[in-house]
Write an enzyme that holds these catalytic residues in place. Structure first.
Site, PDB file in Angstrom:
ATOM      1  N   ARG A  45       0.819  -1.218   0.000  1.00 12.32           N
ATOM      2  CA  ARG A  45       0.000   0.000   0.000  1.00 12.32           C
ATOM      3  C   ARG A  45       0.852   1.268   0.000  1.00 12.32           C
ATOM      4  O   ARG A  45       0.457   2.288  -0.561  1.00 12.32           O
ATOM      5  CB  ARG A  45      -0.940  -0.007   1.206  1.00 12.32           C
ATOM      6  CG  ARG A  45      -2.038   1.077   1.170  1.00 12.32           C
ATOM      7  CD  ARG A  45      -3.041   0.846   2.286  1.00 12.32           C
ATOM      8  NE  ARG A  45      -4.198   1.733   2.178  1.00 12.32           N
ATOM      9  CZ  ARG A  45      -4.448   2.760   2.977  1.00 12.32           C
ATOM     10  NH1 ARG A  45      -3.586   3.065   3.947  1.00 12.32           N
ATOM     11  NH2 ARG A  45      -5.532   3.499   2.817  1.00 12.32           N
ATOM     12  N   ILE A  71      -7.619   7.271  -1.182  1.00 15.50           N
ATOM     13  CA  ILE A  71      -7.444   5.823  -1.156  1.00 15.50           C
ATOM     14  C   ILE A  71      -8.219   5.315   0.052  1.00 15.50           C
ATOM     15  O   ILE A  71      -8.071   5.836   1.159  1.00 15.50           O
ATOM     16  CB  ILE A  71      -5.948   5.443  -1.081  1.00 15.50           C
ATOM     17  CG1 ILE A  71      -5.763   3.926  -0.995  1.00 15.50           C
ATOM     18  CG2 ILE A  71      -5.241   6.134   0.073  1.00 15.50           C
ATOM     19  CD1 ILE A  71      -4.300   3.489  -1.044  1.00 15.50           C
ATOM     20  N   SER A  72      -9.089   4.320  -0.155  1.00 17.43           N
ATOM     21  CA  SER A  72      -9.917   3.807   0.941  1.00 17.43           C
ATOM     22  C   SER A  72      -9.060   3.146   2.009  1.00 17.43           C
ATOM     23  O   SER A  72      -7.963   2.659   1.744  1.00 17.43           O
ATOM     24  CB  SER A  72     -10.929   2.789   0.404  1.00 17.43           C
ATOM     25  OG  SER A  72     -11.851   3.402  -0.468  1.00 17.43           O
ATOM     26  N   ASN A  73      -9.588   3.114   3.233  1.00 22.53           N
ATOM     27  CA  ASN A  73      -8.846   2.456   4.307  1.00 22.53           C
ATOM     28  C   ASN A  73      -8.766   0.950   4.043  1.00 22.53           C
ATOM     29  O   ASN A  73      -9.609   0.382   3.346  1.00 22.53           O
ATOM     30  CB  ASN A  73      -9.455   2.774   5.672  1.00 22.53           C
ATOM     31  CG  ASN A  73     -10.824   2.167   5.872  1.00 22.53           C
ATOM     32  OD1 ASN A  73     -10.975   0.958   5.905  1.00 22.53           O
ATOM     33  ND2 ASN A  73     -11.840   3.007   6.020  1.00 22.53           N
ATOM     34  N   ILE A  76     -12.004  -1.340   4.481  1.00 20.58           N
ATOM     35  CA  ILE A  76     -13.096  -1.270   3.509  1.00 20.58           C
ATOM     36  C   ILE A  76     -12.687  -1.911   2.186  1.00 20.58           C
ATOM     37  O   ILE A  76     -13.512  -2.516   1.494  1.00 20.58           O
ATOM     38  CB  ILE A  76     -13.600   0.182   3.321  1.00 20.58           C
ATOM     39  CG1 ILE A  76     -15.012   0.179   2.715  1.00 20.58           C
ATOM     40  CG2 ILE A  76     -12.675   1.006   2.461  1.00 20.58           C
ATOM     41  CD1 ILE A  76     -16.076  -0.399   3.610  1.00 20.58           C
TER      42      ILE A  76
END
EC number: 2.1.1.77
Length: 226
Positions: A45, A71-73, A76
């Site tokens: 990431r 950017i999504s966690n 999720i």
């Protein structure tokens, strides 16, 4: 591994050990699919965020990626991938072709790419498509196809899809996307405006079965291109 291509990959806090801790946290948060957990552990990431945010890459939080996008966690991303494979309580499905709406920085697409034969990802912001395409090429993510276009329209030329995952929220389910689901396929999306709910829709022949799950918060899905 792919991360050795990038000089940022060797930093201690962005190591495989750090990803391992993230995976254990995801397990504690309720992610059960071992294939999803493995995919989350494999995708670096920290290489999908700006270097200034690298120290926060494995926190369970959304991060800005420019152009008003995030950017999504990690939770999720894993949750939506698990729903795409299982539904809410089903058996894991081998995914052939997946459609993602909202390429962003490419992180979620790369995770989905570990779980599917091919991922087609639509992004409305041309500059973001170019930047992310170069990143995916550098990291040798070869089964993700970034496309510049209006996500509302999906990708008819590549349909049908075993799963469709939306990384942006909309007030209603785009009918054009439902039409591109394969029989037995699943659409996962944040539904709503100010108040959003994670929504799972499964196609059963010509019928669509909808489940509304937990509350979420995403950037809005915008029509058109930029």
């Amino acid at each position: 591994m792919a991360e050795t291509l990038n000089p940022r990959a060797g930093i201690g806090m962005t190591s495989a050990r750090t990803r391992g801790r993230m995976v254990e946290r995801l397990r504690e948060q309720g992610i059960k699919d071992e294939m999803v957990l493995a995919a989350m552990g494999m995708v670096p990431r920290h290489l999908y965020v700006d270097q200034a945010l690298e120290s926060r890459a494995y926190e369970d939080t959304a991060l800005p990626i420019g152009f008003g996008q995030t950017i999504s966690n990690p939770y999720i991303v894993a949750r939506m991938a698990e729903l795409a494979r299982h539904g809410e309580n089903g058996k894991g499905q081998t995914l052939g072709r997946v459609l993602e709406i909202g390429l962003g920085c490419g992180y979620q697409a790369a995770v989905l790419g570990k779980l599917a034969r091919e991922v087609v990802s639509i992004e409305r912001i041309a500059a973001l498509v170019g930047k992310t395409r170069a990143r995916l090429r550098e990291l040798r993510v070869n089964n993700v196809k970034p496309k510049h276009g209006d996500g509302m329209n999906g990708a008819r030329d590549f349909a049908p899809f075993d799963a469709i995952v939306l990384a942006a929220a909309f007030a209603e389910v785009p009918q054009a996307l439902l039409a591109q689901l394969a029989d037995g396929g699943r659409l996962v999306m944040p539904l709503g405006n100010a108040t959003q709910t994670l929504c799972l829709i499964e196609r059963q022949g010509e019928a669509f079965v909808e489940q509304r799950l937990e509350g979420v918060k995403f950037v809005p899905l915008l029509p058109g291109v930029a």
